[in-house]
Design a protein around this motif. Structure first.
Motif, PDB file in Angstrom:
ATOM      1  N   VAL A  19      -7.959  30.815  96.817  1.00 22.65           N
ATOM      2  CA  VAL A  19      -8.507  30.208  97.946  1.00 22.65           C
ATOM      3  C   VAL A  19     -10.314  30.340  97.634  1.00 22.65           C
ATOM      4  O   VAL A  19     -10.753  29.403  97.957  1.00 22.65           O
ATOM      5  N   ALA A  20     -10.590  31.434  97.001  1.00 22.91           N
ATOM      6  CA  ALA A  20     -12.073  31.295  96.484  1.00 22.91           C
ATOM      7  C   ALA A  20     -12.407  30.280  95.372  1.00 22.91           C
ATOM      8  O   ALA A  20     -13.270  29.579  95.607  1.00 22.91           O
ATOM      9  N   ALA A  21     -11.183  30.407  94.358  1.00 23.26           N
ATOM     10  CA  ALA A  21     -11.317  29.163  93.451  1.00 23.26           C
ATOM     11  C   ALA A  21     -11.269  27.752  93.714  1.00 23.26           C
ATOM     12  O   ALA A  21     -12.131  26.948  93.429  1.00 23.26           O
ATOM     13  N   ALA A  22     -10.599  27.731  95.164  1.00 22.72           N
ATOM     14  CA  ALA A  22     -10.459  26.214  95.478  1.00 22.72           C
ATOM     15  C   ALA A  22     -11.720  25.884  96.091  1.00 22.72           C
ATOM     16  O   ALA A  22     -12.440  24.794  96.290  1.00 22.72           O
ATOM     17  N   MET A  23     -12.375  27.031  97.081  1.00 18.65           N
ATOM     18  CA  MET A  23     -13.525  26.736  97.872  1.00 18.65           C
ATOM     19  C   MET A  23     -14.791  26.555  96.669  1.00 18.65           C
ATOM     20  O   MET A  23     -15.447  25.452  96.925  1.00 18.65           O
ATOM     21  N   ASP A  24     -14.633  27.198  95.658  1.00 13.56           N
ATOM     22  CA  ASP A  24     -15.732  27.029  94.567  1.00 13.56           C
ATOM     23  C   ASP A  24     -15.617  25.691  94.063  1.00 13.56           C
ATOM     24  O   ASP A  24     -16.738  25.065  93.789  1.00 13.56           O
ATOM     25  N   LEU A  25     -14.310  25.166  93.736  1.00 12.40           N
ATOM     26  CA  LEU A  25     -14.280  23.805  93.223  1.00 12.40           C
ATOM     27  C   LEU A  25     -14.966  22.823  94.453  1.00 12.40           C
ATOM     28  O   LEU A  25     -15.648  21.808  93.887  1.00 12.40           O
ATOM     29  N   LEU A  26     -14.488  22.863  95.593  1.00 16.68           N
ATOM     30  CA  LEU A  26     -15.032  22.022  96.612  1.00 16.68           C
ATOM     31  C   LEU A  26     -16.539  21.904  96.795  1.00 16.68           C
ATOM     32  O   LEU A  26     -17.035  21.033  96.898  1.00 16.68           O
ATOM     33  N   ILE A  27     -17.162  23.035  96.649  1.00 20.90           N
ATOM     34  CA  ILE A  27     -18.623  23.286  96.790  1.00 20.90           C
ATOM     35  C   ILE A  27     -19.413  22.493  95.657  1.00 20.90           C
ATOM     36  O   ILE A  27     -20.008  21.752  95.902  1.00 20.90           O
ATOM     37  N   ARG A  28     -18.732  22.695  94.443  1.00 21.09           N
ATOM     38  CA  ARG A  28     -19.359  22.112  93.136  1.00 21.09           C
ATOM     39  C   ARG A  28     -19.102  20.522  93.346  1.00 21.09           C
ATOM     40  O   ARG A  28     -20.221  19.731  93.199  1.00 21.09           O
ATOM     41  N   TYR A  29     -17.854  20.188  93.746  1.00 26.67           N
ATOM     42  CA  TYR A  29     -17.583  18.824  94.089  1.00 26.67           C
ATOM     43  C   TYR A  29     -18.453  18.220  95.090  1.00 26.67           C
ATOM     44  O   TYR A  29     -18.988  17.111  94.969  1.00 26.67           O
ATOM     45  N   GLY A  30     -18.526  18.634  96.072  1.00 24.07           N
ATOM     46  CA  GLY A  30     -19.563  18.312  97.401  1.00 24.07           C
ATOM     47  C   GLY A  30     -20.975  18.122  96.877  1.00 24.07           C
ATOM     48  O   GLY A  30     -21.680  17.190  97.247  1.00 24.07           O
ATOM     49  N   ARG A  31     -21.455  19.020  96.016  1.00 25.87           N
ATOM     50  CA  ARG A  31     -23.015  19.102  95.883  1.00 25.87           C
ATOM     51  C   ARG A  31     -22.990  17.756  94.705  1.00 25.87           C
ATOM     52  O   ARG A  31     -24.120  17.051  94.850  1.00 25.87           O
ATOM     53  N   ALA A  32     -22.089  17.552  93.946  1.00 21.44           N
ATOM     54  CA  ALA A  32     -22.307  16.513  92.870  1.00 21.44           C
ATOM     55  C   ALA A  32     -22.238  15.150  93.833  1.00 21.44           C
ATOM     56  O   ALA A  32     -22.844  14.128  93.350  1.00 21.44           O
ATOM     57  N   LEU A  33     -21.554  15.231  94.979  1.00 24.76           N
ATOM     58  CA  LEU A  33     -21.782  14.069  95.586  1.00 24.76           C
ATOM     59  C   LEU A  33     -22.735  13.923  96.509  1.00 24.76           C
ATOM     60  O   LEU A  33     -22.737  12.814  97.444  1.00 24.76           O
ATOM     61  N   ASP A  34     -23.449  14.920  96.818  1.00 27.57           N
ATOM     62  CA  ASP A  34     -24.809  14.945  97.785  1.00 27.57           C
ATOM     63  C   ASP A  34     -23.826  14.812  99.109  1.00 27.57           C
ATOM     64  O   ASP A  34     -24.759  14.463 100.123  1.00 27.57           O
ATOM     65  N   ALA A  35     -22.666  15.567  99.238  1.00 27.47           N
ATOM     66  CA  ALA A  35     -22.156  15.848 100.777  1.00 27.47           C
ATOM     67  C   ALA A  35     -23.040  16.477 101.520  1.00 27.47           C
ATOM     68  O   ALA A  35     -23.522  17.587 100.917  1.00 27.47           O
ATOM     69  N   GLU A  36     -23.271  16.442 102.846  1.00 26.07           N
ATOM     70  CA  GLU A  36     -23.991  17.427 103.767  1.00 26.07           C
ATOM     71  C   GLU A  36     -23.180  18.604 103.992  1.00 26.07           C
ATOM     72  O   GLU A  36     -23.636  19.314 104.224  1.00 26.07           O
ATOM     73  N   ASN A  37     -21.629  18.433 104.043  1.00 25.83           N
ATOM     74  CA  ASN A  37     -20.983  19.389 104.605  1.00 25.83           C
ATOM     75  C   ASN A  37     -19.420  19.251 104.195  1.00 25.83           C
ATOM     76  O   ASN A  37     -19.228  17.982 103.600  1.00 25.83           O
ATOM     77  N   LEU A  38     -18.655  20.074 104.531  1.00 26.23           N
ATOM     78  CA  LEU A  38     -17.166  19.790 104.243  1.00 26.23           C
ATOM     79  C   LEU A  38     -16.474  19.382 105.632  1.00 26.23           C
ATOM     80  O   LEU A  38     -17.089  19.791 106.658  1.00 26.23           O
ATOM     81  N   CYS A  39     -15.334  18.612 105.482  1.00 24.93           N
ATOM     82  CA  CYS A  39     -14.647  18.377 106.934  1.00 24.93           C
ATOM     83  C   CYS A  39     -13.373  18.900 106.743  1.00 24.93           C
ATOM     84  O   CYS A  39     -12.867  19.159 105.785  1.00 24.93           O
ATOM     85  N   ASP A  40     -13.094  19.253 108.018  1.00 28.69           N
ATOM     86  CA  ASP A  40     -11.771  20.018 108.123  1.00 28.69           C
ATOM     87  C   ASP A  40     -10.536  18.907 108.033  1.00 28.69           C
ATOM     88  O   ASP A  40     -10.773  17.840 108.609  1.00 28.69           O
ATOM     89  N   ILE A  41      -9.765  19.212 107.284  1.00 24.72           N
ATOM     90  CA  ILE A  41      -8.477  18.114 107.066  1.00 24.72           C
ATOM     91  C   ILE A  41      -7.012  19.049 107.429  1.00 24.72           C
ATOM     92  O   ILE A  41      -7.250  20.157 107.340  1.00 24.72           O
TER      93      ILE A  41
END
Ligand code: F3S
Length: 426
Positions: A19-41
Motif C-alpha cells: 500500500v505504501a508503494a501504491a501511495m508513493d506511485l500515486l503521489i508521484r503521478y499526481g504531482r507530475a499532473l499538477d493534481a491538487e489532491n487525490l479523490c476517493d474511488i
C-alpha cells in the motif's frame, strides 16, 4: 499535492509495504499532473492478468507478487500483494483454453493467464475479461469517481453513465486498486467536463454503422477534447453508443462527449457548454459521411475475404442474437472464418439462448476474453478481413498487416457466406 491524514499514513507504511508503494506511485503521478489532491474511488478496471513476455520472465523467476510490484506498481520492492481494497475488475486479456484449435495463440500465454487468474482471483480481482465491463456488472453510477483503462470503456463510463474517470494505465490502476485513490484531475473535475466542439449532423444517423462513422468523424474533429453532437440523429441504444465511443476514441483520443437530451450531463445544448454558448458548429453531412466511409475502407482492395470479425467492442447479447439470425441456415464459404467477440458472461447467455449453436452451425465461432487486435491473432493466412467495427477497421490492418473492409453486419455475413466483399455505402 494535498494529502489527507489517511493518505499520509498509507504513504508512510502504516498499513503495509504494498500500500505504501501504491501511495508513493500515486503521489508521484499526481504531482507530475499538477493534481491538487487525490479523490476517493471505489471502482477500478485495469489489467493484471494479460500475458506478456516480461510478465512470464518475472513470474518464472520471482513469482506473482514480484510481477505485480514491478508491472502494476512500478516498484522494485519485495512484498506480498494484499487483497484489493476496492472493487477491481480485469479488462480484456489474452485468449483462454477454449480458443485452442480456433485461434493461433501460444499455449504458454494461455497457461500464464490461467495462473494469473487464479492468483488475482484469490486477491479479489473480478475476472470480467472484457473491454465492456459495463455490460457485465461493473456499472458505476453518475458522478462516481473511477480508475479505468481501455479507451472504449472510459468514454462510455464518462459520457453514457456520467461516471468520472481519466484513461488510466497499468500502474495507476494497480495503485488505485490497493488504495481506493486516484489523482483528482482532468475528467474527475466538473469544470473540465463541458463540451469543446459542436458537431451538427445533417444526414440521418440511425443505425449501428452510422453511429460508428459519426464517432470516427467526431474523434477526428475533436482530438482529445469533448464533442457535442446535435442534429438528425435517432435515439441511440447501448450498442450504437458503444460503437460511437470506441470510434471517437480511435480516430481521436476522446474520453467524454455529450448528446443533449440523451447523455446525462447535457440536458440541453447550453448545459453541455456550461452556459457559455456553443461554438460555431462543424457540419457532418452526406459528404463527410462518405469521406469517413472511404477512409475506413481505404486499405481494402481485394474482394476475396478470408476472415470476418464482429464484436468490437465486445458484443451485446442483442448483437449476438442479430448475428445468429443473419447466419441462420447459412454456411460460411470454405476458407473463410468468422469470429464474434463477446464478454464471457454474455457468451454464456448466448449459449443458453441457442445463438452460439446457430453461429457455430454456420461455421462461425463466438469467442471470449480477447480480440485479434489485443492478442495479435487472426486465422492463419488471413490477408483480407471484413468487420462492422470502425475501431478494428482502423487498427487491425496496421497490427497484422492485412487488408480491411468496413461495412454492416449484413454485409459482413454476406462476405462470410460468399467469400467476397460486396459492400457499399447506402
Ligand atoms: Fe475490445 Fe478488442 Fe475492440 S479489446 S474494444 S474488441 S479492439
Amino acid at each position: 499535492m494535498f494529502l489527507t491524514d489517511e493518505e499520509k499514513r498509507m504513504r508512510d507504511g502504516a498499513e503495509d509495504a504494498a500500500v505504501a508503494a501504491a501511495m508513493d506511485l500515486l503521489i508521484r503521478y499526481g504531482r507530475a499532473l499538477d493534481a491538487e489532491n487525490l479523490c476517493d474511488i471505489r471502482n477500478v478496471a485495469g489489467t493484471m492478468t494479460q500475458p506478456t513476455p516480461v510478465k512470464a520472465r518475472i513470474v518464472k523467476e520471482y513469482g506473482w507478487d514480484k510481477a505485480f510490484a514491478v508491472i502494476n506498481l512500478d516498484s522494485d520492492e519485495d512484498f506480498e500483494v494484499p487483497d484489493m481494497r476496492v472493487p477491481t475488475c480485469q479488462l480484456q486479456h489474452g485468449f483462454g483454453q477454449d480458443a485452442l484449435g480456433v485461434v493461433p495463440y501460444p499455449m504458454q500465454n494461455i497457461e500464464l493467464q490461467a495462473s494469473a487468474e487464479s492468483f488475482y482471483g484469490r486477491h479479489g480481482v473480478n475476472i470480467l475479461a472484457t473491454c465492456t465491463p459495463y455490460q457485465v456488472g461493473n456499472l458505476p453510477i453518475r458522478g462516481e469517481h473511477c480508475a479505468w483503462m481501455e479507451s472504449s470503456a472510459v468514454i462510455y463510463a464518462n459520457s453514457v453513465l456520467g461516471a468520472r474517470t481519466n484513461c488510466e494505465g497499468i500502474a495507476s490502476t494497480g495503485a488505485a486498486s490497493l488504495t481506493g485513490k486516484i489523482p483528482c484531475w482532468g475528467n474527475h473535475r466538473a469544470e473540465n467536463r463541458y463540451g469543446t466542439h459542436h458537431i451538427e449532423v445533417s444526414v440521418r444517423v440511425d443505425n449501428f454503422q452510422d453511429w460508428g462513422m459519426l464517432g470516427y468523424f467526431a474523434g477526428g474533429v475533436s482530438g482529445e477534447d469533448h464533442p457535442v453532437i446535435t442534429g438528425d440523429i435517432n435515439v441511440p441504444d447501448l450498442t450504437d453508443l458503444k460503437h460511437f465511443g470506441a470510434a471517437a476514441a480511435t480516430s481521436g483520443g476522446v474520453e467524454l462527449y455529450h448528446i443533449p437530451g440523451i447523455t446525462p450531463e447535457a440536458p440541453t445544448l447550453e448545459a453541455a457548454f456550461s452556459g457559455t454558448g456553443p461554438p460555431e458548429p462543424v457540419s457532418y453531412g452526406p459528404a463527410e459521411r462518405r469521406a469517413v466511409y472511404e477512409t475506413l475502407n481505404e486499405i481494402g482492395t481485394t474482394a476475396d475475404v478470408d476472415f470476418i470479425l464482429l464484436g468490437c467492442p465486445h458484443a451485446s447479447v442483442d448483437q449476438i442474437r442479430k448475428a445468429a439470425a443473419a447466419l441462420d441456415g447459412k454456411r460460411l464459404s470454405p476458407g473463410t472464418e468468422l469470429w464474434l467477440m463477446a464478454p464471457r458472461a454474455l457468451k454464456d447467455v448466448a449459449d443458453r439462448s441457442g445463438y452460439t449453436r446457430v453461429i457455430e452451425r454456420a461455421g462461425g465461432r463466438v469467442l471470449a476474453d480477447s480480440c485479434p487486435a489485443m492478442s495479435r491473432a487472426a486465422p492463419k493466412g488471413t490477408k483480407v478481413f471484413a468487420t462492422d467495427s470502425a475501431k478494428q477497421a482502423h487498427y487491425l490492418p496496421a497490427i497484422l498487416g492485412i487488408e480491411a473492409w468496413f461495412g454492416t453486419l449484413e454485409e459482413c455475413v454476406d462476405a462470410a457466406v460468399t467469400g467476397r466483399w460486396n459492400g457499399g455505402l447506402s
